[in-house]
Design a protein around this motif. Structure first.
Motif, PDB file in Angstrom:
ATOM      1  N   LEU A 114       0.820  -1.202   0.000  1.00  0.00           N
ATOM      2  CA  LEU A 114       0.000   0.000   0.000  1.00  0.00           C
ATOM      3  C   LEU A 114       0.860   1.261   0.000  1.00  0.00           C
ATOM      4  O   LEU A 114       0.454   2.294  -0.528  1.00  0.00           O
ATOM      5  N   SER A 115       2.059   1.178   0.535  1.00  0.00           N
ATOM      6  CA  SER A 115       2.930   2.353   0.522  1.00  0.00           C
ATOM      7  C   SER A 115       3.850   2.368  -0.699  1.00  0.00           C
ATOM      8  O   SER A 115       4.213   3.437  -1.190  1.00  0.00           O
ATOM      9  N   PHE A 116       4.232   1.201  -1.213  1.00  0.00           N
ATOM     10  CA  PHE A 116       5.195   1.143  -2.314  1.00  0.00           C
ATOM     11  C   PHE A 116       4.555   1.381  -3.676  1.00  0.00           C
ATOM     12  O   PHE A 116       5.067   2.166  -4.485  1.00  0.00           O
ATOM     13  N   LEU A 117       3.465   0.713  -3.949  1.00  0.00           N
ATOM     14  CA  LEU A 117       2.867   0.751  -5.282  1.00  0.00           C
ATOM     15  C   LEU A 117       2.396   2.145  -5.700  1.00  0.00           C
ATOM     16  O   LEU A 117       2.697   2.578  -6.821  1.00  0.00           O
ATOM     17  N   PRO A 118       1.694   2.905  -4.866  1.00  0.00           N
ATOM     18  CA  PRO A 118       1.294   4.258  -5.300  1.00  0.00           C
ATOM     19  C   PRO A 118       2.488   5.184  -5.560  1.00  0.00           C
ATOM     20  O   PRO A 118       2.466   5.962  -6.509  1.00  0.00           O
ATOM     21  N   ARG A 119       3.539   5.064  -4.748  1.00  0.00           N
ATOM     22  CA  ARG A 119       4.728   5.895  -4.997  1.00  0.00           C
ATOM     23  C   ARG A 119       5.387   5.520  -6.308  1.00  0.00           C
ATOM     24  O   ARG A 119       5.855   6.395  -7.044  1.00  0.00           O
ATOM     25  N   LEU A 120       5.426   4.235  -6.613  1.00  0.00           N
ATOM     26  CA  LEU A 120       5.971   3.784  -7.887  1.00  0.00           C
ATOM     27  C   LEU A 120       5.141   4.316  -9.049  1.00  0.00           C
ATOM     28  O   LEU A 120       5.681   4.820 -10.036  1.00  0.00           O
ATOM     29  N   LEU A 121       3.826   4.231  -8.923  1.00  0.00           N
ATOM     30  CA  LEU A 121       2.952   4.722  -9.991  1.00  0.00           C
ATOM     31  C   LEU A 121       3.040   6.235 -10.152  1.00  0.00           C
ATOM     32  O   LEU A 121       2.996   6.743 -11.277  1.00  0.00           O
ATOM     33  N   ILE A 122       3.178   6.952  -9.055  1.00  0.00           N
ATOM     34  CA  ILE A 122       3.333   8.413  -9.135  1.00  0.00           C
ATOM     35  C   ILE A 122       4.642   8.766  -9.846  1.00  0.00           C
ATOM     36  O   ILE A 122       4.687   9.645 -10.706  1.00  0.00           O
ATOM     37  N   THR A 123       5.722   8.069  -9.499  1.00  0.00           N
ATOM     38  CA  THR A 123       7.008   8.337 -10.139  1.00  0.00           C
ATOM     39  C   THR A 123       6.961   8.006 -11.623  1.00  0.00           C
ATOM     40  O   THR A 123       7.454   8.778 -12.456  1.00  0.00           O
ATOM     41  N   LEU A 124       6.362   6.880 -11.980  1.00  0.00           N
ATOM     42  CA  LEU A 124       6.225   6.531 -13.395  1.00  0.00           C
ATOM     43  C   LEU A 124       5.342   7.535 -14.129  1.00  0.00           C
ATOM     44  O   LEU A 124       5.617   7.900 -15.279  1.00  0.00           O
ATOM     45  N   GLY A 125       4.287   7.987 -13.472  1.00  0.00           N
ATOM     46  CA  GLY A 125       3.428   8.999 -14.077  1.00  0.00           C
ATOM     47  C   GLY A 125       4.163  10.306 -14.315  1.00  0.00           C
ATOM     48  O   GLY A 125       3.978  10.956 -15.350  1.00  0.00           O
ATOM     49  N   MET A 126       5.015  10.688 -13.378  1.00  0.00           N
ATOM     50  CA  MET A 126       5.803  11.902 -13.565  1.00  0.00           C
ATOM     51  C   MET A 126       6.824  11.725 -14.677  1.00  0.00           C
ATOM     52  O   MET A 126       7.123  12.668 -15.406  1.00  0.00           O
ATOM     53  N   LEU A 127       7.375  10.521 -14.837  1.00  0.00           N
ATOM     54  CA  LEU A 127       8.281  10.264 -15.958  1.00  0.00           C
ATOM     55  C   LEU A 127       7.549  10.411 -17.289  1.00  0.00           C
ATOM     56  O   LEU A 127       8.093  10.976 -18.238  1.00  0.00           O
ATOM     57  N   VAL A 128       6.325   9.918 -17.344  1.00  0.00           N
ATOM     58  CA  VAL A 128       5.537  10.051 -18.576  1.00  0.00           C
ATOM     59  C   VAL A 128       5.155  11.503 -18.807  1.00  0.00           C
ATOM     60  O   VAL A 128       5.260  12.032 -19.919  1.00  0.00           O
ATOM     61  N   PHE A 129       4.706  12.169 -17.748  1.00  0.00           N
ATOM     62  CA  PHE A 129       4.223  13.543 -17.867  1.00  0.00           C
ATOM     63  C   PHE A 129       5.346  14.533 -18.153  1.00  0.00           C
ATOM     64  O   PHE A 129       5.216  15.411 -19.005  1.00  0.00           O
ATOM     65  N   ALA A 130       6.470  14.404 -17.450  1.00  0.00           N
ATOM     66  CA  ALA A 130       7.555  15.379 -17.561  1.00  0.00           C
ATOM     67  C   ALA A 130       8.769  14.832 -18.302  1.00  0.00           C
ATOM     68  O   ALA A 130       9.798  15.495 -18.350  1.00  0.00           O
ATOM     69  N   GLY A 131       8.653  13.652 -18.884  1.00  0.00           N
ATOM     70  CA  GLY A 131       9.799  13.038 -19.544  1.00  0.00           C
ATOM     71  C   GLY A 131      10.356  13.864 -20.681  1.00  0.00           C
ATOM     72  O   GLY A 131      11.572  13.971 -20.854  1.00  0.00           O
ATOM     73  N   ASN A 132       9.473  14.463 -21.478  1.00  0.00           N
ATOM     74  CA  ASN A 132       9.920  15.288 -22.597  1.00  0.00           C
ATOM     75  C   ASN A 132      10.701  16.501 -22.094  1.00  0.00           C
ATOM     76  O   ASN A 132      11.764  16.838 -22.632  1.00  0.00           O
ATOM     77  N   TRP A 133      10.204  17.138 -21.059  1.00  0.00           N
ATOM     78  CA  TRP A 133      10.893  18.302 -20.496  1.00  0.00           C
ATOM     79  C   TRP A 133      12.241  17.890 -19.898  1.00  0.00           C
ATOM     80  O   TRP A 133      13.242  18.595 -20.064  1.00  0.00           O
ATOM     81  N   ILE A 134      12.264  16.755 -19.196  1.00  0.00           N
ATOM     82  CA  ILE A 134      13.515  16.281 -18.589  1.00  0.00           C
ATOM     83  C   ILE A 134      14.547  15.995 -19.670  1.00  0.00           C
ATOM     84  O   ILE A 134      15.712  16.407 -19.557  1.00  0.00           O
ATOM     85  N   LEU A 135      14.141  15.287 -20.706  1.00  0.00           N
ATOM     86  CA  LEU A 135      15.067  14.957 -21.790  1.00  0.00           C
ATOM     87  C   LEU A 135      15.586  16.209 -22.484  1.00  0.00           C
ATOM     88  O   LEU A 135      16.778  16.335 -22.756  1.00  0.00           O
ATOM     89  N   ARG A 136      14.704  17.169 -22.743  1.00  0.00           N
ATOM     90  CA  ARG A 136      15.114  18.417 -23.397  1.00  0.00           C
ATOM     91  C   ARG A 136      16.054  19.221 -22.501  1.00  0.00           C
ATOM     92  O   ARG A 136      17.064  19.760 -22.968  1.00  0.00           O
ATOM     93  N   THR A 137      15.755  19.290 -21.208  1.00  0.00           N
ATOM     94  CA  THR A 137      16.593  20.046 -20.277  1.00  0.00           C
ATOM     95  C   THR A 137      17.985  19.433 -20.154  1.00  0.00           C
ATOM     96  O   THR A 137      18.994  20.143 -20.204  1.00  0.00           O
ATOM     97  N   LEU A 138      18.049  18.114 -20.007  1.00  0.00           N
ATOM     98  CA  LEU A 138      19.353  17.464 -19.876  1.00  0.00           C
ATOM     99  C   LEU A 138      20.146  17.525 -21.173  1.00  0.00           C
ATOM    100  O   LEU A 138      21.370  17.710 -21.149  1.00  0.00           O
ATOM    101  N   SER A 139      19.470  17.394 -22.316  1.00  0.00           N
ATOM    102  CA  SER A 139      20.207  17.489 -23.581  1.00  0.00           C
ATOM    103  C   SER A 139      20.719  18.907 -23.799  1.00  0.00           C
ATOM    104  O   SER A 139      21.841  19.084 -24.291  1.00  0.00           O
TER     105      SER A 139
END
Length: 90
Positions: free
Chosen positions: A50-75
């Motif tokens: 109950l504590s691990f799975l929602p945090r994992l899903l939130i992190t994966l959701g943020m990777l999907v949501f902000a992944g383009n910005w993260i990739l552009r910023t790091l590049s």
């Protein structure tokens, strides 16, 4: 020419951008974990999934949501670093 001030500026910029990218991924997960912990304390449910799975899903959701910005910023950071390296060495 690479001076200590220039080196500090380059490293400072890299640390700032890296911290910003990590915060975008970690802070929502921390907030979600806090809310889940409060829920677990109120209901006295001590299930680890109950504590691990929602945090994992939130992190994966943020990777999907902000992944383009993260990739552009790091590049942009790496492109600018290589451009500065070419100017500072030669």
């Amino acid at each position: 020419m690479l001076t200590p001030d220039t080196a500090v500026g380059i490293v400072s910029n890299a640390v700032h951008i890296t911290t910003l990218v990590v915060c975008v991924l970690i802070v929502p997960s921390l907030i979600g974990g806090l809310l889940i912990s409060i829920f677990q304390a109120a209901t006295q449910i001590n299930e680890q999934m109950l504590s691990f799975l929602p945090r994992l899903l939130i992190t994966l959701g943020m990777l999907v949501f902000a992944g383009n910005w993260i990739l552009r910023t790091l590049s942009d950071l790496f492109i600018e670093s290589f451009k500065q390296a070419g100017r500072l060495v030669g």
